[in-house]
Scaffold this motif. Structure first.
Motif, short mmCIF file in Angstrom:
data_model
loop_
_atom_site.label_atom_id
_atom_site.label_comp_id
_atom_site.label_asym_id
_atom_site.label_seq_id
_atom_site.Cartn_x
_atom_site.Cartn_y
_atom_site.Cartn_z
N PRO A 90 95.50 16.35 27.83
CA PRO A 90 96.62 16.07 28.73
C PRO A 90 97.44 17.42 28.48
O PRO A 90 97.50 18.26 27.42
CB PRO A 90 97.27 14.80 27.82
CG PRO A 90 96.61 14.85 26.53
CD PRO A 90 95.15 15.46 26.58
N ASP A 91 98.53 17.42 29.40
CA ASP A 91 99.49 18.35 29.43
C ASP A 91 98.67 19.82 29.35
O ASP A 91 99.29 20.85 28.71
CB ASP A 91 100.36 18.36 28.07
CG ASP A 91 101.61 19.50 28.26
OD1 ASP A 91 102.00 19.59 29.47
OD2 ASP A 91 102.15 19.64 27.39
N SER A 92 97.65 19.88 30.01
CA SER A 92 96.65 20.90 30.41
C SER A 92 96.49 21.12 32.04
O SER A 92 96.42 20.09 32.58
CB SER A 92 95.23 20.82 29.65
OG SER A 92 95.60 20.60 28.35
N ALA A 93 96.58 22.11 32.48
CA ALA A 93 96.22 22.47 33.88
C ALA A 93 95.74 23.80 34.16
O ALA A 93 96.21 24.82 33.58
CB ALA A 93 97.66 22.19 34.60
N VAL A 94 95.14 24.11 35.30
CA VAL A 94 95.05 25.44 36.03
C VAL A 94 96.05 25.87 36.62
O VAL A 94 96.46 25.00 37.72
CB VAL A 94 93.46 25.59 36.50
CG1 VAL A 94 93.50 26.87 37.08
CG2 VAL A 94 92.50 25.31 35.65
N THR B 39 91.20 36.85 36.24
CA THR B 39 91.78 35.88 35.30
C THR B 39 92.33 34.56 35.84
O THR B 39 92.58 34.31 37.10
CB THR B 39 93.22 36.59 34.94
OG1 THR B 39 94.04 36.82 36.19
CG2 THR B 39 92.82 38.11 34.45
N VAL B 40 92.41 33.85 34.90
CA VAL B 40 92.83 32.24 35.41
C VAL B 40 94.06 32.12 34.45
O VAL B 40 93.82 32.21 33.20
CB VAL B 40 91.58 31.35 35.12
CG1 VAL B 40 92.14 29.94 35.27
CG2 VAL B 40 90.46 31.82 35.98
N GLU B 41 95.23 31.81 34.84
CA GLU B 41 95.97 31.27 34.00
C GLU B 41 96.11 29.62 33.83
O GLU B 41 95.84 29.03 34.71
CB GLU B 41 97.49 31.67 34.59
CG GLU B 41 97.78 33.04 34.86
CD GLU B 41 99.14 33.47 35.56
OE1 GLU B 41 100.09 32.70 35.23
OE2 GLU B 41 98.95 34.26 36.39
N PHE B 42 96.15 29.04 32.66
CA PHE B 42 96.18 27.82 32.37
C PHE B 42 96.82 27.43 31.33
O PHE B 42 97.12 28.17 30.32
CB PHE B 42 94.57 27.51 32.28
CG PHE B 42 93.90 27.86 31.19
CD1 PHE B 42 93.51 27.01 30.23
CD2 PHE B 42 93.30 29.37 31.27
CE1 PHE B 42 92.71 27.68 29.17
CE2 PHE B 42 92.48 29.86 30.44
CZ PHE B 42 92.22 29.04 29.36
N MET C 104 100.08 24.83 25.74
CA MET C 104 99.96 26.16 25.25
C MET C 104 99.41 27.07 26.32
O MET C 104 98.31 26.73 26.93
CB MET C 104 99.09 26.26 24.27
CG MET C 104 98.94 27.62 23.68
SD MET C 104 97.53 27.68 22.37
CE MET C 104 98.40 26.82 20.97
N PRO C 105 100.21 28.09 26.61
CA PRO C 105 100.10 29.14 27.74
C PRO C 105 98.62 29.93 27.54
O PRO C 105 98.63 30.35 26.54
CB PRO C 105 101.06 29.99 28.10
CG PRO C 105 101.80 29.90 26.86
CD PRO C 105 101.52 28.56 26.41
N CYS C 106 97.58 29.67 28.43
CA CYS C 106 96.46 30.81 28.30
C CYS C 106 96.05 31.33 29.28
O CYS C 106 96.39 31.10 30.38
CB CYS C 106 95.21 29.80 27.75
SG CYS C 106 95.57 28.91 26.19
N LEU C 107 95.30 32.40 29.08
CA LEU C 107 94.87 33.30 30.13
C LEU C 107 93.47 33.59 29.75
O LEU C 107 92.89 33.88 28.80
CB LEU C 107 95.51 34.71 30.14
CG LEU C 107 94.90 35.60 31.22
CD1 LEU C 107 95.71 35.46 32.57
CD2 LEU C 107 95.39 37.00 30.93
N GLY C 108 92.66 33.22 30.86
CA GLY C 108 91.10 33.65 30.82
C GLY C 108 90.79 34.75 31.37
O GLY C 108 91.13 34.86 32.95
N LEU C 109 90.01 35.60 30.81
CA LEU C 109 89.83 36.92 31.34
C LEU C 109 88.42 36.88 31.35
O LEU C 109 87.68 37.07 30.52
CB LEU C 109 90.32 38.05 30.44
CG LEU C 109 89.82 39.71 30.89
CD1 LEU C 109 90.41 39.95 32.07
CD2 LEU C 109 90.20 40.39 29.62
N ASN C 110 87.85 37.22 32.86
CA ASN C 110 86.35 37.42 32.92
C ASN C 110 86.00 38.96 32.67
O ASN C 110 86.09 39.68 33.66
CB ASN C 110 86.15 37.08 34.40
CG ASN C 110 85.84 35.66 34.63
OD1 ASN C 110 85.36 35.12 33.77
ND2 ASN C 110 86.18 34.95 35.68
#
Length: 161
Positions: free
Chosen positions: A29-33, A53-56, A61-67
């Protein structure tokens, strides 16, 4: 300019950051792309137009996925620690991560299919292993050390013994 979080967890992926982010958003919960950004030009791990990159968010908690490509595998030196309210929530998150290509490790730790480490730990576990009565804390700790996925009833029994 889009406002950015001041502190963001950046996770390195080998081309599948968007898949991972969407999976996490479906589990917690409280998670999203919140954004998917494509590379404006070729780069060492990809081509122009690939997802860069993907911001989610994960549990807010803010995260950034980096390919970023291969060569930087995840380790247990970083993990998400998720405090759960009860056994049902513990089981739900644990099984979502482990049963979808992950693996259980020990003492509430598991790893998802991307190699990210998670601690799926009932909130009561920290209270139990830091109990003011050292004997109770020790019994709870000893019980935890025998587990992979945490069993709240066993921890509670250790506190009572």
């Amino acid at each position: 300019m889009t406002p950015r979080a001041r502190n963001t967890v950046c996770l390195w992926f080998d081309g599948d950051a968007e898949e991972a982010a969407r999976f996490y958003a479906s589990v917690f919960p409280d998670s999203a792309v919140t954004a998917v950004h494509r590379a404006p030009a070729d780069y060492p791990a990809g081509r122009q137009g690939d997802v860069l990159t993907v911001e989610f968010t994960v549990l807010g908690m803010p995260c950034l996925g980096l390919n970023g490509g291969p060569g930087h595998p995840h380790t247990d030196a970083f993990s998400f620690q998720v405090a759960t309210a009860d056994q049902a929530e513990t089981d739900r998150y644990w099984h979502a991560l482990v049963d979808n290509g992950g693996q259980g490790i020990a003492c509430s730790w598991c790893r998802d299919r991307w190699g990210i480490s998670w601690q799926i730990a009932p909130a009561m576990l920290m209270d139990a292993i830091t109990h003011p009565d050292p004997a109770k804390a020790r019994r709870a700790f000893d019980a935890m050390m025998t587990m992979v996925k945490i069993d709240i009833a066993t921890i509670e029994a250790a506190l009572r013994d």
